[in-house]
Design an enzyme around this catalytic site. Sequence first.
Site, PDB file in Angstrom:
ATOM      1  N   ARG A 199      33.747  50.021  28.338  1.00  0.00           N
ATOM      2  CA  ARG A 199      33.175  50.398  29.632  1.00  0.00           C
ATOM      3  C   ARG A 199      33.670  49.394  30.671  1.00  0.00           C
ATOM      4  NH1 ARG A 199      32.570  54.646  27.851  1.00  0.00           N
ATOM      5  NH2 ARG A 199      30.679  55.893  27.613  1.00  0.00           N
ATOM      6  N   ASP A 243      41.390  51.267  29.594  1.00  0.00           N
ATOM      7  CA  ASP A 243      41.150  52.712  29.610  1.00  0.00           C
ATOM      8  C   ASP A 243      39.925  53.024  30.464  1.00  0.00           C
ATOM      9  OD1 ASP A 243      41.746  55.412  28.672  1.00  0.00           O
ATOM     10  OD2 ASP A 243      39.838  55.271  27.597  1.00  0.00           O
ATOM     11  N   GLU A 293      35.438  53.413  38.137  1.00  0.00           N
ATOM     12  CA  GLU A 293      36.244  54.584  37.777  1.00  0.00           C
ATOM     13  C   GLU A 293      35.644  55.909  38.256  1.00  0.00           C
ATOM     14  OE1 GLU A 293      36.118  54.144  33.402  1.00  0.00           O
ATOM     15  OE2 GLU A 293      35.087  56.071  33.358  1.00  0.00           O
ATOM     16  N   HIS A 305      40.497  56.747  31.142  1.00  0.00           N
ATOM     17  CA  HIS A 305      39.396  57.087  30.225  1.00  0.00           C
ATOM     18  C   HIS A 305      39.784  58.248  29.298  1.00  0.00           C
ATOM     19  CE1 HIS A 305      34.832  56.357  29.894  1.00  0.00           C
ATOM     20  NE2 HIS A 305      35.281  56.852  28.745  1.00  0.00           N
TER      21      HIS A 305
HETATM   22  P1  NAI Z   1      28.305  51.359  18.367  1.00  0.00           P
HETATM   23  O1  NAI Z   1      26.908  51.433  18.886  1.00  0.00           O
HETATM   24  O2  NAI Z   1      28.612  51.956  17.029  1.00  0.00           O
HETATM   25  O3  NAI Z   1      28.800  49.840  18.342  1.00  0.00           O
HETATM   26  C1  NAI Z   1      28.576  48.935  19.381  1.00  0.00           C
HETATM   27  C2  NAI Z   1      28.449  47.553  18.750  1.00  0.00           C
HETATM   28  O4  NAI Z   1      28.346  46.596  19.825  1.00  0.00           O
HETATM   29  C3  NAI Z   1      27.191  47.413  17.887  1.00  0.00           C
HETATM   30  O5  NAI Z   1      27.553  46.927  16.602  1.00  0.00           O
HETATM   31  C4  NAI Z   1      26.337  46.401  18.658  1.00  0.00           C
HETATM   32  O6  NAI Z   1      25.555  45.577  17.808  1.00  0.00           O
HETATM   33  C5  NAI Z   1      27.415  45.610  19.378  1.00  0.00           C
HETATM   34  N1  NAI Z   1      26.902  44.816  20.478  1.00  0.00           N
HETATM   35  C6  NAI Z   1      25.853  45.075  21.290  1.00  0.00           C
HETATM   36  N2  NAI Z   1      25.675  44.049  22.149  1.00  0.00           N
HETATM   37  C7  NAI Z   1      26.613  43.129  21.856  1.00  0.00           C
HETATM   38  C8  NAI Z   1      26.931  41.852  22.375  1.00  0.00           C
HETATM   39  N3  NAI Z   1      26.213  41.302  23.373  1.00  0.00           N
HETATM   40  N4  NAI Z   1      27.983  41.182  21.847  1.00  0.00           N
HETATM   41  C9  NAI Z   1      28.700  41.720  20.837  1.00  0.00           C
HETATM   42  N5  NAI Z   1      28.432  42.926  20.283  1.00  0.00           N
HETATM   43  C10 NAI Z   1      27.407  43.612  20.795  1.00  0.00           C
HETATM   44  O7  NAI Z   1      29.205  52.008  19.511  1.00  0.00           O
HETATM   45  P2  NAI Z   1      30.690  52.590  19.349  1.00  0.00           P
HETATM   46  O8  NAI Z   1      30.617  54.025  18.970  1.00  0.00           O
HETATM   47  O9  NAI Z   1      31.495  51.675  18.535  1.00  0.00           O
HETATM   48  O10 NAI Z   1      31.186  52.543  20.869  1.00  0.00           O
HETATM   49  C11 NAI Z   1      31.343  51.321  21.566  1.00  0.00           C
HETATM   50  C12 NAI Z   1      31.535  51.603  23.032  1.00  0.00           C
HETATM   51  O11 NAI Z   1      32.780  52.279  23.220  1.00  0.00           O
HETATM   52  C13 NAI Z   1      30.501  52.586  23.637  1.00  0.00           C
HETATM   53  O12 NAI Z   1      29.331  51.893  24.049  1.00  0.00           O
HETATM   54  C14 NAI Z   1      31.247  53.169  24.794  1.00  0.00           C
HETATM   55  O13 NAI Z   1      30.948  52.393  25.931  1.00  0.00           O
HETATM   56  C15 NAI Z   1      32.724  53.000  24.432  1.00  0.00           C
HETATM   57  N6  NAI Z   1      33.426  54.269  24.262  1.00  0.00           N
HETATM   58  C16 NAI Z   1      34.563  54.499  24.993  1.00  0.00           C
HETATM   59  C17 NAI Z   1      35.264  55.687  24.862  1.00  0.00           C
HETATM   60  C18 NAI Z   1      36.534  55.963  25.628  1.00  0.00           C
HETATM   61  O14 NAI Z   1      36.994  57.110  25.649  1.00  0.00           O
HETATM   62  N7  NAI Z   1      37.152  54.991  26.258  1.00  0.00           N
HETATM   63  C19 NAI Z   1      34.788  56.733  23.963  1.00  0.00           C
HETATM   64  C20 NAI Z   1      33.624  56.366  23.190  1.00  0.00           C
HETATM   65  C21 NAI Z   1      32.966  55.183  23.371  1.00  0.00           C
END
Ligand code: NAI
Length: 329
Positions: free
Chosen positions: A234, A258, A263, A295
Amino acid sequence: MKIAMFSTKSYDEVSFCKANEISGHRVTFLKPQLELETARLAQGFEAVCIFVNDILSRPVLEQLKDNGVRFIAIRASGYNNVDLQAARDLEFTVVRVPAYSPEAVAEHTMALILALNRKIHKAHQRVREGNFSLEGLLGFNLHEKTVGVIGTGRIGEAMIKILTGFGCKVIALDRRENPVCLASGAKYTSLDELLALSDIITLHCPLLAETKYIINEQNIAKMKTGVMLINTSRGGLIDTKAVIRGLKKGQVGYLGLDVYEEEGDLFFEDLSGTVISDDVFARLTTFPNVIITGHQAFFTDTALQTIAEVTLSNCTEFEKTGNCANAIK
Ligand code: NAI
């Protein structure tokens, strides 16, 4: 269920129409983003379906409530664009698609790393112009390089598998250790150590109050000179102006994005015939060592189909039971 789907593109219609052959909801595809001015379009619908740049602030949610909407289906995994407290206060159920294809995002992240390192964007242009010089195209071996992964959830985990396949040493930061990442060879560490030791840093944590601007002036100063920074998570995780200063000094050697903090006014639209008024974004596009995609990390056929199927089954589950396992608490 009668669903008003905002910010739709032709590819959304294709994937949702296909998935809806089974679900049988009444979906109306609307092109505008959902905001205060467009919220009235949801009048008479029980549900709205939104994407990443539809901002559901309290006033927008109040307007939706007045229009009779009670269910919000986010067709994405991130939900930083919804004021969850306001949604709770107004008794909305908000659901998302927690995992549709973490591999899609991880593979795009690797594409950015490879393109930046081997300067594919420059090489492609050169060859098309008959310039076969290698000057300025020198890359580095990824093998044995240290990559810092911030956030080891679903996407971070998929990313670590790819990185270890390339022979990278992976160090990671998360609030909890992921056993799959540990088994893949990742070692958990502190933020300061990750910043100091990584040749490449890639962000896969959500945008929360605590992670906003995790990449700021102070933390950039702690990184290796010439570090490669990648953000497919993000935009708000990075203080863009601080990164621009880092790029100008050479502290940041490569930047792959990305996502971008502003954005919402740019991405997903063809603005090629207009003047970009965002000077920060415009400055970013002038660096030879910066690659930006709009994105698109999620954008694969597998991911689109899963997003459509899970979103519509979230609607079905809520319609039948008044609950949904993918509701955001
Ligand atoms: P997820 O919920 O499976 O993993 C996120 C991880 O970040 C969790 O393990 C959590 O404990 C950790 N986390 C939370 N706060 C933290 C901190 N302060 N320091 C370090 N780690 C921390 O989410 P997922 O599916 O892996 O997605 C991650 C992010 O990717 C989403 O929140 C979204 O913003 C982004 N995303 C981007 C896309 C794109 O097209 N560019 C598509 C899908 C998701």
